[in-house]
Design a protein around this motif. Sequence first.
Motif, PDB file in Angstrom:
ATOM      1  N   THR A 283      46.465  14.868  81.222  1.00 53.81           N
ATOM      2  CA  THR A 283      46.687  14.596  79.798  1.00 53.81           C
ATOM      3  C   THR A 283      48.176  14.460  79.465  1.00 53.81           C
ATOM      4  O   THR A 283      48.528  14.113  78.349  1.00 53.81           O
ATOM      5  CB  THR A 283      46.092  15.729  78.931  1.00 53.81           C
ATOM      6  OG1 THR A 283      46.613  16.963  79.411  1.00 53.81           O
ATOM      7  CG2 THR A 283      44.576  15.731  79.004  1.00 53.81           C
ATOM      8  N   HIS A 284      49.040  14.742  80.421  1.00 52.46           N
ATOM      9  CA  HIS A 284      50.480  14.619  80.193  1.00 52.46           C
ATOM     10  C   HIS A 284      50.802  13.156  79.920  1.00 52.46           C
ATOM     11  O   HIS A 284      50.409  12.287  80.688  1.00 52.46           O
ATOM     12  CB  HIS A 284      51.213  15.104  81.446  1.00 52.46           C
ATOM     13  CG  HIS A 284      52.682  15.180  81.282  1.00 52.46           C
ATOM     14  ND1 HIS A 284      53.336  16.321  80.921  1.00 52.46           N
ATOM     15  CD2 HIS A 284      53.625  14.224  81.413  1.00 52.46           C
ATOM     16  CE1 HIS A 284      54.632  16.070  80.850  1.00 52.46           C
ATOM     17  NE2 HIS A 284      54.831  14.806  81.144  1.00 52.46           N
ATOM     18  N   PRO A 285      51.496  12.846  78.813  1.00 54.28           N
ATOM     19  CA  PRO A 285      51.765  11.431  78.538  1.00 54.28           C
ATOM     20  C   PRO A 285      52.615  10.809  79.638  1.00 54.28           C
ATOM     21  O   PRO A 285      53.565  11.429  80.108  1.00 54.28           O
ATOM     22  CB  PRO A 285      52.513  11.445  77.206  1.00 54.28           C
ATOM     23  CG  PRO A 285      52.730  12.840  76.827  1.00 54.28           C
ATOM     24  CD  PRO A 285      52.082  13.741  77.814  1.00 54.28           C
ATOM     25  N   ILE A 286      52.281   9.589  80.005  1.00 54.54           N
ATOM     26  CA  ILE A 286      53.084   8.914  81.026  1.00 54.54           C
ATOM     27  C   ILE A 286      54.390   8.411  80.405  1.00 54.54           C
ATOM     28  O   ILE A 286      55.427   8.350  81.052  1.00 54.54           O
ATOM     29  CB  ILE A 286      52.292   7.764  81.689  1.00 54.54           C
ATOM     30  CG1 ILE A 286      52.993   7.287  82.950  1.00 54.54           C
ATOM     31  CG2 ILE A 286      52.030   6.616  80.732  1.00 54.54           C
ATOM     32  CD1 ILE A 286      52.129   6.437  83.846  1.00 54.54           C
ATOM     33  N   LEU A 287      54.316   8.093  79.113  1.00 51.70           N
ATOM     34  CA  LEU A 287      55.510   7.602  78.410  1.00 51.70           C
ATOM     35  C   LEU A 287      55.653   8.328  77.081  1.00 51.70           C
ATOM     36  O   LEU A 287      54.669   8.520  76.359  1.00 51.70           O
ATOM     37  CB  LEU A 287      55.363   6.105  78.131  1.00 51.70           C
ATOM     38  CG  LEU A 287      56.528   5.466  77.367  1.00 51.70           C
ATOM     39  CD1 LEU A 287      57.738   5.290  78.275  1.00 51.70           C
ATOM     40  CD2 LEU A 287      56.122   4.111  76.783  1.00 51.70           C
ATOM     41  N   ARG A 288      56.886   8.744  76.811  1.00 51.72           N
ATOM     42  CA  ARG A 288      57.134   9.401  75.526  1.00 51.72           C
ATOM     43  C   ARG A 288      58.441   8.870  74.937  1.00 51.72           C
ATOM     44  O   ARG A 288      59.453   8.805  75.642  1.00 51.72           O
ATOM     45  CB  ARG A 288      57.231  10.911  75.737  1.00 51.72           C
ATOM     46  CG  ARG A 288      57.337  11.706  74.454  1.00 51.72           C
ATOM     47  CD  ARG A 288      57.586  13.171  74.746  1.00 51.72           C
ATOM     48  NE  ARG A 288      56.407  13.878  75.220  1.00 51.72           N
ATOM     49  CZ  ARG A 288      55.416  14.296  74.434  1.00 51.72           C
ATOM     50  NH1 ARG A 288      55.457  14.089  73.142  1.00 51.72           N
ATOM     51  NH2 ARG A 288      54.394  14.940  74.939  1.00 51.72           N
ATOM     52  N   LEU A 289      58.397   8.471  73.688  1.00 48.70           N
ATOM     53  CA  LEU A 289      59.614   8.123  72.958  1.00 48.70           C
ATOM     54  C   LEU A 289      59.873   9.239  71.967  1.00 48.70           C
ATOM     55  O   LEU A 289      58.966   9.627  71.207  1.00 48.70           O
ATOM     56  CB  LEU A 289      59.445   6.794  72.198  1.00 48.70           C
ATOM     57  CG  LEU A 289      59.870   5.516  72.947  1.00 48.70           C
ATOM     58  CD1 LEU A 289      59.078   5.348  74.228  1.00 48.70           C
ATOM     59  CD2 LEU A 289      59.704   4.287  72.065  1.00 48.70           C
ATOM     60  N   GLU A 290      61.078   9.789  71.996  1.00 55.01           N
ATOM     61  CA  GLU A 290      61.424  10.899  71.113  1.00 55.01           C
ATOM     62  C   GLU A 290      62.534  10.470  70.162  1.00 55.01           C
ATOM     63  O   GLU A 290      63.670  10.208  70.587  1.00 55.01           O
ATOM     64  CB  GLU A 290      61.898  12.109  71.938  1.00 55.01           C
ATOM     65  CG  GLU A 290      60.794  12.738  72.763  1.00 55.01           C
ATOM     66  CD  GLU A 290      61.290  13.935  73.578  1.00 55.01           C
ATOM     67  OE1 GLU A 290      60.458  14.585  74.205  1.00 55.01           O
ATOM     68  OE2 GLU A 290      62.531  14.196  73.585  1.00 55.01           O
ATOM     69  N   SER A 291      62.193  10.375  68.893  1.00 56.23           N
ATOM     70  CA  SER A 291      63.158  10.067  67.831  1.00 56.23           C
ATOM     71  C   SER A 291      64.035   8.866  68.174  1.00 56.23           C
ATOM     72  O   SER A 291      65.259   8.900  68.008  1.00 56.23           O
ATOM     73  CB  SER A 291      64.054  11.278  67.538  1.00 56.23           C
ATOM     74  OG  SER A 291      63.276  12.370  67.189  1.00 56.23           O
ATOM     75  N   VAL A 292      63.414   7.806  68.659  1.00 55.03           N
ATOM     76  CA  VAL A 292      64.179   6.632  69.096  1.00 55.03           C
ATOM     77  C   VAL A 292      64.525   5.735  67.899  1.00 55.03           C
ATOM     78  O   VAL A 292      63.674   5.442  67.057  1.00 55.03           O
ATOM     79  CB  VAL A 292      63.375   5.837  70.159  1.00 55.03           C
ATOM     80  CG1 VAL A 292      63.973   4.451  70.370  1.00 55.03           C
ATOM     81  CG2 VAL A 292      63.342   6.608  71.472  1.00 55.03           C
ATOM     82  N   SER A 293      65.770   5.331  67.855  1.00 55.23           N
ATOM     83  CA  SER A 293      66.223   4.402  66.815  1.00 55.23           C
ATOM     84  C   SER A 293      66.997   3.262  67.441  1.00 55.23           C
ATOM     85  O   SER A 293      67.663   3.434  68.470  1.00 55.23           O
ATOM     86  CB  SER A 293      67.130   5.103  65.797  1.00 55.23           C
ATOM     87  OG  SER A 293      66.407   6.078  65.086  1.00 55.23           O
ATOM     88  N   LYS A 294      66.873   2.086  66.819  1.00 53.34           N
ATOM     89  CA  LYS A 294      67.660   0.929  67.246  1.00 53.34           C
ATOM     90  C   LYS A 294      68.031   0.099  66.021  1.00 53.34           C
ATOM     91  O   LYS A 294      67.146  -0.275  65.223  1.00 53.34           O
ATOM     92  CB  LYS A 294      66.854   0.055  68.215  1.00 53.34           C
ATOM     93  CG  LYS A 294      67.620  -1.141  68.733  1.00 53.34           C
ATOM     94  CD  LYS A 294      68.726  -0.713  69.681  1.00 53.34           C
ATOM     95  CE  LYS A 294      69.633  -1.860  70.100  1.00 53.34           C
ATOM     96  NZ  LYS A 294      70.785  -1.377  70.863  1.00 53.34           N
ATOM     97  N   HIS A 295      69.301  -0.152  65.865  1.00 58.91           N
ATOM     98  CA  HIS A 295      69.782  -0.972  64.751  1.00 58.91           C
ATOM     99  C   HIS A 295      70.469  -2.200  65.318  1.00 58.91           C
ATOM    100  O   HIS A 295      71.138  -2.127  66.343  1.00 58.91           O
ATOM    101  CB  HIS A 295      70.778  -0.182  63.890  1.00 58.91           C
ATOM    102  CG  HIS A 295      70.216   1.088  63.330  1.00 58.91           C
ATOM    103  ND1 HIS A 295      70.976   1.999  62.641  1.00 58.91           N
ATOM    104  CD2 HIS A 295      68.974   1.599  63.357  1.00 58.91           C
ATOM    105  CE1 HIS A 295      70.220   3.017  62.266  1.00 58.91           C
ATOM    106  NE2 HIS A 295      69.005   2.798  62.693  1.00 58.91           N
ATOM    107  N   PHE A 296      70.282  -3.332  64.652  1.00 66.05           N
ATOM    108  CA  PHE A 296      71.072  -4.524  64.971  1.00 66.05           C
ATOM    109  C   PHE A 296      71.955  -4.783  63.768  1.00 66.05           C
ATOM    110  O   PHE A 296      71.448  -5.220  62.725  1.00 66.05           O
ATOM    111  CB  PHE A 296      70.175  -5.729  65.249  1.00 66.05           C
ATOM    112  CG  PHE A 296      69.400  -5.628  66.530  1.00 66.05           C
ATOM    113  CD1 PHE A 296      70.057  -5.603  67.760  1.00 66.05           C
ATOM    114  CD2 PHE A 296      68.017  -5.566  66.522  1.00 66.05           C
ATOM    115  CE1 PHE A 296      69.343  -5.516  68.955  1.00 66.05           C
ATOM    116  CE2 PHE A 296      67.302  -5.480  67.714  1.00 66.05           C
ATOM    117  CZ  PHE A 296      67.965  -5.449  68.923  1.00 66.05           C
TER     118      PHE A 296
END
Length: 266
Positions: A4-17
């Motif tokens: 059940t462990h996630p294979i992918l995790r995004l934590e508080s990801v931000s991207k600005h252009f």
Amino acid sequence: MSATHPILRLESVSKHFGGLRVVEDLNLAVRRGVRTALIGPNGAGKTTVFNLITGVFPVDAGRILLDGVDITATSSHLRIGHGIARSFQNIRLMPHLSTLENVMVGQHCRNRGVRGVLQPVNLVPRNRWREAARAALVDAGLIEYERSTVGNLPYGVQKRIELVRALMAQPRLLLLDEPAAGLNPAETEALQAQLEKICIGGLTVLVVEHDMHFVGALCEDVIVLDFGRKIAEGSPEDIRRNPLVQEIYLGAPVAQPMERHSACSA
Ligand SMILES: Nc1ncnc2c1ncn2[C@@H]1O[C@H](COP(=O)(O)OP(=O)(O)OP(=O)(O)O)[C@@H](O)[C@H]1O
Ligand SMILES: [Mg+2]
């Protein structure tokens, strides 16, 4: 690692252009062995999320973890080596090469550097990569196109070849950006059958797709983005019933390919 462990995790990801906040404080987890859809209106930031996961763009803030390992600062090339493969919203096959050559190129990540990229195509035409590529084409029902120049093939066939090429990297996480876009119903069905077959072995897939019929048939989890933020997640059925999700798509249930009711000006 537990199942059940996630294979992918995004934590508080931000991207600005520049001043444009394309991805904002995004937290998401993709469960191992599960087919997850990332949906949202045009311009919601879905392709950008793929570009952040694959390292095409660096994140401005937050962390990306693959199997619990922080890959935020890992190069794009090494991320492929760690088991992330993708297909692109716009086909990125080499149109002047044959189907077989295109699929063989998909194995280059196992051989770092320019030599590795060129070797499968030019230097060892009868090696085991060639046989592996042929076997993959047989498996996908595409062997009849083995010698065809890719640029001359129908769009639907090219999309399926791109999928085979992505699989040659033997990924543990496969990212598909609008695999069914522009396909006719028969081509979509063929692609769907190919994906079902691929997923039997438990491959984890994260797919961006506007067609909710496609999403409902393929995916167990759905994550919804709007203006770079996660606004909902759940099963396809949960998402269809979600009032907030319905509101951003024409004010109607999300059963058809989805377009935002007004132009995105995030
Ligand atoms: N390299 C870039 N530089 C500047 N702006 C970008 C860049 N890439 C994407 N954007 C902007 O970020 C926003 C999100 O784009 P993105 O391609 O991630 O959306 P999307 O959800 O994939 O949309 P679609 O469903 O149309 O493919 C858009 O406003 C887009 O113009
Ligand atoms: Mg996109």
